[in-house]
Motif scaffolding. Sequence first.
Motif, short mmCIF file in Angstrom:
data_model
loop_
_atom_site.label_atom_id
_atom_site.label_comp_id
_atom_site.label_asym_id
_atom_site.label_seq_id
_atom_site.Cartn_x
_atom_site.Cartn_y
_atom_site.Cartn_z
N ARG A 186 -45.03 17.32 15.30
CA ARG A 186 -44.99 15.90 15.14
C ARG A 186 -46.32 15.55 15.25
NH1 ARG A 186 -39.85 13.58 19.00
NH2 ARG A 186 -38.52 15.58 18.60
N VAL A 187 -46.76 14.43 14.83
CA VAL A 187 -48.22 13.85 14.95
C VAL A 187 -48.04 12.36 15.14
CG1 VAL A 187 -50.17 13.50 13.81
CG2 VAL A 187 -48.78 15.44 13.34
N TYR A 188 -48.69 12.20 16.35
CA TYR A 188 -48.95 10.62 16.80
C TYR A 188 -50.41 10.51 16.84
CZ TYR A 188 -44.30 10.89 19.24
OH TYR A 188 -42.97 11.22 19.49
N THR A 189 -50.63 9.04 16.72
CA THR A 189 -52.05 8.83 16.74
C THR A 189 -52.10 7.42 17.68
OG1 THR A 189 -53.91 8.33 15.31
CG2 THR A 189 -51.95 7.15 14.85
N TRP A 190 -53.66 7.58 18.05
CA TRP A 190 -53.97 6.52 19.27
C TRP A 190 -55.34 5.98 18.64
CZ3 TRP A 190 -57.97 8.13 22.05
CH2 TRP A 190 -58.01 9.68 22.03
N THR A 191 -55.58 4.43 18.91
CA THR A 191 -54.93 3.39 19.39
C THR A 191 -55.15 2.26 18.13
OG1 THR A 191 -54.91 3.87 21.68
CG2 THR A 191 -54.12 1.67 21.02
N CYS A 192 -53.95 1.88 17.55
CA CYS A 192 -54.15 0.73 16.68
C CYS A 192 -54.47 -0.51 17.31
CB CYS A 192 -53.12 0.82 15.82
SG CYS A 192 -52.90 2.26 14.69
N VAL A 234 -47.71 9.32 9.90
CA VAL A 234 -47.63 9.90 11.12
C VAL A 234 -46.32 9.59 11.56
CG1 VAL A 234 -50.09 9.48 11.79
CG2 VAL A 234 -48.55 7.60 11.82
N ASP A 235 -46.00 10.11 12.80
CA ASP A 235 -44.59 9.89 13.26
C ASP A 235 -44.51 8.78 14.33
OD1 ASP A 235 -43.19 12.56 12.02
OD2 ASP A 235 -44.84 13.36 13.00
N GLY A 236 -45.77 8.64 14.90
CA GLY A 236 -45.57 7.58 15.94
C GLY A 236 -47.13 7.08 15.99
N VAL A 237 -47.27 5.74 16.44
CA VAL A 237 -48.48 4.97 16.49
C VAL A 237 -48.39 4.27 17.87
CG1 VAL A 237 -48.84 4.67 14.11
CG2 VAL A 237 -47.42 3.05 15.22
N PHE A 238 -49.55 4.48 18.64
CA PHE A 238 -49.88 3.61 19.97
C PHE A 238 -50.52 2.35 19.45
CE2 PHE A 238 -49.43 7.76 21.09
CZ PHE A 238 -48.50 7.81 22.48
N VAL A 239 -50.02 1.16 20.28
CA VAL A 239 -50.37 -0.02 19.81
C VAL A 239 -50.71 -1.05 21.00
CG1 VAL A 239 -49.46 -0.30 17.28
CG2 VAL A 239 -48.10 -1.10 19.48
N ASP A 240 -51.61 -1.87 20.90
CA ASP A 240 -51.66 -2.67 21.98
C ASP A 240 -51.22 -4.12 21.82
OD1 ASP A 240 -53.49 -0.80 23.28
OD2 ASP A 240 -55.18 -1.92 23.16
N HIS A 241 -50.62 -4.45 20.69
CA HIS A 241 -50.29 -5.57 20.14
C HIS A 241 -48.78 -5.24 19.57
CE1 HIS A 241 -54.25 -6.54 20.49
NE2 HIS A 241 -54.02 -7.98 20.61
N PRO A 242 -47.91 -4.63 20.40
CA PRO A 242 -46.34 -4.41 19.70
C PRO A 242 -45.82 -5.32 18.74
CG PRO A 242 -46.47 -4.24 22.27
CD PRO A 242 -47.50 -5.06 21.93
#
Length: 332
Positions: free
Chosen positions: A274-280, A315-323
């Motif tokens: 899997r691939v996640y990425t940070w931070t949008c 990507v399979d997941g993204v980290f966000v500061d503004h959901p």
Amino acid sequence: MPRPPLVIGHRGAPGYRPEHSRSSYDLAFAMGADAVEPDVVASRDGVLVVRHENEISGTTDVADRPEFAGRRTTKTIDGASLTGWFTEDFTWEELATLRCRERLPRIRPASASFDDRQPILRLSDLFDLVRAASIEHGREIGIVLEIKHATYFEGIGLDLVPLVEAEVARSAAGIPLVIEAFESTVLERLRQRGVPATFIYLIGAGGRPADLVATRGADAPTYRDTVTPRGLDGLVGRVDGISVDRRVILAPNTLGRATGPTRVVADAHRRGLRVYTWTCRPENAFLVGEFRGSGGPSAFGDYEAEWGVIRDAGVDGVFVDHPDLGVAFFRG
């Protein structure tokens, strides 16, 4: 039609409230985040505390507390010298008296208006909040748990592995759980102990993992080595996936223009990772140069254009500061 990525509230919803505060997490739940991401460090008495770093002067009111003035000190954490106040020098009872503060007040002054209102949380508190929020909002909400500075803590006699194992056994039943770290050895140890989770290896755009530097010195592989096809081959069977700095996907050039998406997501997927990425983040301060707009560092730039490159990478997941923005863009 590709499945949209998980939208993960990075430390809750820190674009609007001080990170890792209860209101930050509550807002992420209400905005529709699929999961939230706490960072954990340890107190002197072995309590897992939800903080971005073990140095807490930038995210709490500890520097203004005269009773703790004598705890200010300088330490070397993962090769970097830091001066401040550290969680491992406090009991949980003492830490519980501190209040949360916005880490980036110049960029997020509205969030800073909520400073000093809320106590810091333990990991056990967050498990309870997620379980209650799943019931309240009628959907399954997960936790993506980041373990910070595992090699450092083990070196001072606070091994995080048994602490995490015990807390998961106590508190995590029924909650989808991902465990991530910039150090693969802590993930491997937890996996070997049968901790029920998905294990994701965090990978920076530069540098080397602290655990491997501690054992191999200059021979330690770089994070860049790890995202090559050969490096990814070495992760198969050891972790379930990777979470990369978004710059690894965007590949900005010296002129500040994104040349991606790179092949890293496709390469990882071909190996079953899997691939996640940070931070949008939408603010100009964080965007690649070509996507910045007017209005200064705190103003929103053309974040949708940058996020589009990340979405198109698959990507399979993204980290966000503004959901709310993340849900609208990646699920829209």
